[in-house]
Design a protein around this motif. Structure first.
Motif, PDB file in Angstrom:
ATOM      1  N   ASP A  51       1.356  -1.075   0.012  1.00 33.96           N
ATOM      2  CA  ASP A  51       0.126   0.007  -0.222  1.00 33.96           C
ATOM      3  C   ASP A  51       1.120   0.663   0.221  1.00 33.96           C
ATOM      4  O   ASP A  51       1.643   1.144   0.961  1.00 33.96           O
ATOM      5  CB  ASP A  51      -0.903   0.008   1.394  1.00 33.96           C
ATOM      6  CG  ASP A  51       0.100  -0.467   2.448  1.00 33.96           C
ATOM      7  OD1 ASP A  51       1.038  -0.860   2.617  1.00 33.96           O
ATOM      8  OD2 ASP A  51      -0.731  -0.009   3.408  1.00 33.96           O
ATOM      9  N   ALA A  67     -11.261   6.658 -12.500  1.00 29.84           N
ATOM     10  CA  ALA A  67     -12.217   6.045 -11.734  1.00 29.84           C
ATOM     11  C   ALA A  67     -12.411   4.947 -11.680  1.00 29.84           C
ATOM     12  O   ALA A  67     -13.359   4.474 -12.595  1.00 29.84           O
ATOM     13  CB  ALA A  67     -12.291   7.917 -10.851  1.00 29.84           C
ATOM     14  N   THR A  69     -15.681   2.365  -9.478  1.00 31.64           N
ATOM     15  CA  THR A  69     -16.457   1.977  -8.512  1.00 31.64           C
ATOM     16  C   THR A  69     -16.213   0.078  -7.860  1.00 31.64           C
ATOM     17  O   THR A  69     -17.010  -0.080  -9.052  1.00 31.64           O
ATOM     18  CB  THR A  69     -17.703   2.522  -7.550  1.00 31.64           C
ATOM     19  OG1 THR A  69     -17.783   3.628  -7.925  1.00 31.64           O
ATOM     20  CG2 THR A  69     -18.571   2.111  -6.571  1.00 31.64           C
ATOM     21  N   GLY A  72     -16.157  -3.608  -2.547  1.00 33.61           N
ATOM     22  CA  GLY A  72     -15.122  -3.469  -1.535  1.00 33.61           C
ATOM     23  C   GLY A  72     -14.986  -4.872  -1.132  1.00 33.61           C
ATOM     24  O   GLY A  72     -15.804  -6.990  -0.919  1.00 33.61           O
ATOM     25  N   VAL A  78     -16.871   0.083  -3.163  1.00 40.29           N
ATOM     26  CA  VAL A  78     -15.562   0.907  -2.984  1.00 40.29           C
ATOM     27  C   VAL A  78     -15.542   2.247  -3.637  1.00 40.29           C
ATOM     28  O   VAL A  78     -15.202   1.632  -4.977  1.00 40.29           O
ATOM     29  CB  VAL A  78     -14.776   0.020  -2.478  1.00 40.29           C
ATOM     30  CG1 VAL A  78     -13.072   1.523  -2.137  1.00 40.29           C
ATOM     31  CG2 VAL A  78     -15.151  -0.372  -0.739  1.00 40.29           C
ATOM     32  N   LYS A  79     -15.604   3.210  -3.728  1.00 35.80           N
ATOM     33  CA  LYS A  79     -14.980   4.483  -4.703  1.00 35.80           C
ATOM     34  C   LYS A  79     -13.729   4.373  -4.986  1.00 35.80           C
ATOM     35  O   LYS A  79     -13.052   4.831  -3.972  1.00 35.80           O
ATOM     36  CB  LYS A  79     -15.110   5.680  -4.728  1.00 35.80           C
ATOM     37  CG  LYS A  79     -17.490   5.770  -4.598  1.00 35.80           C
ATOM     38  CD  LYS A  79     -17.447   7.282  -4.968  1.00 35.80           C
ATOM     39  CE  LYS A  79     -19.104   7.070  -4.478  1.00 35.80           C
ATOM     40  NZ  LYS A  79     -19.665   8.691  -4.804  1.00 35.80           N
ATOM     41  N   THR A  80     -12.463   4.276  -5.430  1.00 34.28           N
ATOM     42  CA  THR A  80     -11.477   3.877  -5.540  1.00 34.28           C
ATOM     43  C   THR A  80     -10.634   3.775  -7.362  1.00 34.28           C
ATOM     44  O   THR A  80     -11.307   4.805  -8.192  1.00 34.28           O
ATOM     45  CB  THR A  80     -10.880   1.866  -5.783  1.00 34.28           C
ATOM     46  OG1 THR A  80      -9.243   2.511  -5.283  1.00 34.28           O
ATOM     47  CG2 THR A  80     -11.591   1.413  -6.155  1.00 34.28           C
ATOM     48  N   GLU A  94      -3.516  -0.947  -7.148  1.00 33.52           N
ATOM     49  CA  GLU A  94      -2.749  -1.275  -5.518  1.00 33.52           C
ATOM     50  C   GLU A  94      -4.242  -1.772  -5.241  1.00 33.52           C
ATOM     51  O   GLU A  94      -5.146  -1.644  -4.554  1.00 33.52           O
ATOM     52  CB  GLU A  94      -2.630   0.565  -4.272  1.00 33.52           C
ATOM     53  CG  GLU A  94      -1.961   0.111  -3.623  1.00 33.52           C
ATOM     54  CD  GLU A  94      -1.909   1.120  -2.562  1.00 33.52           C
ATOM     55  OE1 GLU A  94      -2.399   1.440  -1.739  1.00 33.52           O
ATOM     56  OE2 GLU A  94      -1.052   1.952  -3.602  1.00 33.52           O
ATOM     57  N   MET A  97      -6.447  -0.349  -2.187  1.00 34.26           N
ATOM     58  CA  MET A  97      -7.649   0.518  -2.279  1.00 34.26           C
ATOM     59  C   MET A  97      -8.488  -0.638  -3.099  1.00 34.26           C
ATOM     60  O   MET A  97      -9.721   0.272  -2.216  1.00 34.26           O
ATOM     61  CB  MET A  97      -7.255   1.238  -3.492  1.00 34.26           C
ATOM     62  CG  MET A  97      -6.341   2.151  -2.971  1.00 34.26           C
ATOM     63  SD  MET A  97      -5.403   2.749  -4.941  1.00 34.26           S
ATOM     64  CE  MET A  97      -6.542   3.792  -4.852  1.00 34.26           C
ATOM     65  N   ALA A  98      -9.088  -1.549  -3.083  1.00 33.92           N
ATOM     66  CA  ALA A  98     -10.092  -2.126  -3.498  1.00 33.92           C
ATOM     67  C   ALA A  98     -10.695  -3.586  -2.244  1.00 33.92           C
ATOM     68  O   ALA A  98     -11.675  -3.626  -2.005  1.00 33.92           O
ATOM     69  CB  ALA A  98     -10.031  -2.780  -4.906  1.00 33.92           C
ATOM     70  N   LEU A 103     -10.199  -1.281   4.411  1.00 35.14           N
ATOM     71  CA  LEU A 103     -12.021  -0.844   4.443  1.00 35.14           C
ATOM     72  C   LEU A 103     -12.650  -1.290   5.154  1.00 35.14           C
ATOM     73  O   LEU A 103     -13.695  -1.467   4.795  1.00 35.14           O
ATOM     74  CB  LEU A 103     -11.484  -1.145   2.766  1.00 35.14           C
ATOM     75  CG  LEU A 103     -10.609  -0.581   2.044  1.00 35.14           C
ATOM     76  CD1 LEU A 103     -10.948  -0.565   0.694  1.00 35.14           C
ATOM     77  CD2 LEU A 103     -11.498   1.081   1.233  1.00 35.14           C
ATOM     78  N   THR A 118     -10.245  -6.318  -5.929  1.00 39.90           N
ATOM     79  CA  THR A 118      -8.726  -5.735  -6.839  1.00 39.90           C
ATOM     80  C   THR A 118      -9.143  -6.627  -8.926  1.00 39.90           C
ATOM     81  O   THR A 118      -8.940  -6.031  -9.006  1.00 39.90           O
ATOM     82  CB  THR A 118      -7.930  -6.537  -6.027  1.00 39.90           C
ATOM     83  OG1 THR A 118      -7.927  -6.262  -4.701  1.00 39.90           O
ATOM     84  CG2 THR A 118      -6.620  -6.723  -6.601  1.00 39.90           C
TER      85      THR A 118
END
Length: 335
Positions: A51, A67, A69, A72, A78-80, A94, A97-98, A103, A118
């Motif tokens: 990370d 961007a 979504t 998660g 999850v917005k990533t 990464e 981030m997902a 999270l 991911t």
């Protein structure tokens, strides 16, 4: 008379996990060096392939964030996003981030946590045209062997001809992932055993068997699942990131290097980022200094990488003050 031009200090810290990202740490140290009268430093925030890798690579390599979504780790949206560099030819995903531990907060569930999100990012990167997809796999909430990610990738139609490269800072094999990483994800001894059985049952269903292969246990086996199913390359993250950021050339152009991390200890010398930096500066004969959250490395360990001035700092003000003290020592010839 020959005038020797002044050279900058190279500021190359890792994140202080849970507090500041590498760019914040580098910026604070850099401000301190300038307050001491030194020329503007070369800021090079770095990462070990876990990370923080996207934050380290994307700004310095001139990429863009796409961007998305995704699902998660516990099924909530999850917005990533993922990064694109080199004209879109290379993507950076990464997984934290997902599918990261941050999270889930206090709702840790080592059994239910999935890497599906991911996989959605990997598939989206392939659909965006990336030929190489870098997957940074630290900070996970998951121990599903990448089963969720594989499911998501297959549901999206696969990755085509894209090549996956896994970046990790651990050498843990697939079968050891539950006992090594499960407890930090909320797994007790009974759950660790249950997770071990699940990975053992998953392994022979993949295109090749990840058991016993170093680095396949990263992110709860995500690295091994992607290696087994898609032929992903497994790469030590720290040297990969340093090479991508032209660290060696920047180091040789510097009068000194200052690095940092949340905790300096024996693990620093065992493949962690600061240890990798120390090996390179020692070989090049460039002085190395460190500003860290906690200094728990003994004198012998410091001598192994010729680590000179070491200071502790726990907030941005202290980081800046430590940078200023180092700058004054460098200016006076004391460091």
């Amino acid at each position: 008379m020959t005038v020797v031009p002044e050279r900058p200090v190279l500021v190359a810290p890792d994140k202080f996990k849970g507090t500041f990202n590498a760019a914040q740490v580098a910026g604070a140290i850099g401000r301190g060096l300038e307050k001491a009268g030194l020329m503007p430093p070369d800021l090079c925030p770095v990462a070990d392939g876990g990370d923080g890798t996207l934050d380290a690579l994307l700004p310095q390599l001139g990429g863009e964030l796409v961007a998305r979504t995704v699902t998660g780790p516990l099924g909530r949206p999850v917005k990533t996003g993922f990064g694109l560099i080199e004209g879109g030819g290379t993507a950076i995903v990464e997984m934290a981030m997902a599918s990261g531990l941050a999270l889930v907060g206090e709702d840790m569930d080592a059994w239910a946590a999935t890497t599906y999100g991911t996989g959605e990012l990997i598939a989206a990167a392939a659909q965006a045209g990336a030929a190489v997809i870098l997957v940074a796999v630290g900070g996970s909430a998951t121990t599903d062997g990448g089963a969720g990610a594989i499911e998501a990738i297959e549901a999206a139609g696969g990755i085509g001809r894209a090549k996956i490269v896994i970046l990790t800072d651990v050498r843990t094999p697939w079968e050891d992932a539950p006992k090594v990483f499960g407890p930090q994800k909320g797994a007790d001894a009974a759950m660790v055993a249950k997770l071990e059985r699940r990975l053992d049952e998953l392994a022979p269903t993949l295109k090749r068997d990840p058991r016993g292969v170093p680095m396949t246990g990263a992110a709860g086996g995500l690295s091994g699942g992607l290696w087994a199913q898609y032929g992903a390359a497994l790469e030590p993250g720290a040297p990969f990131v340093l090479d991508a950021l032209d660290f060696d050339d920047r180091m040789r152009a510097a009068r000194a290097v200052v690095t940092g991390e949340g905790r300096l200890d024996q693990q620093t010398l065992e493949g962690k980022l600061v240890g990798e930096i120390g090996t390179r500066t020692r070989q090049a004969g460039v002085p190395l200094h460190a500003i860290v959250g906690r200094d728990e490395l003994d004198g012998f360990g410091k001598r192994m990488i010729d680590l000179q001035m070491v200071q502790e700092a726990t907030n941005l003000e202290e980081l800046e003050a430590a940078g200023e003290r180092l700058g004054e020592a460098l200016a006076s010839g004391e460091a």
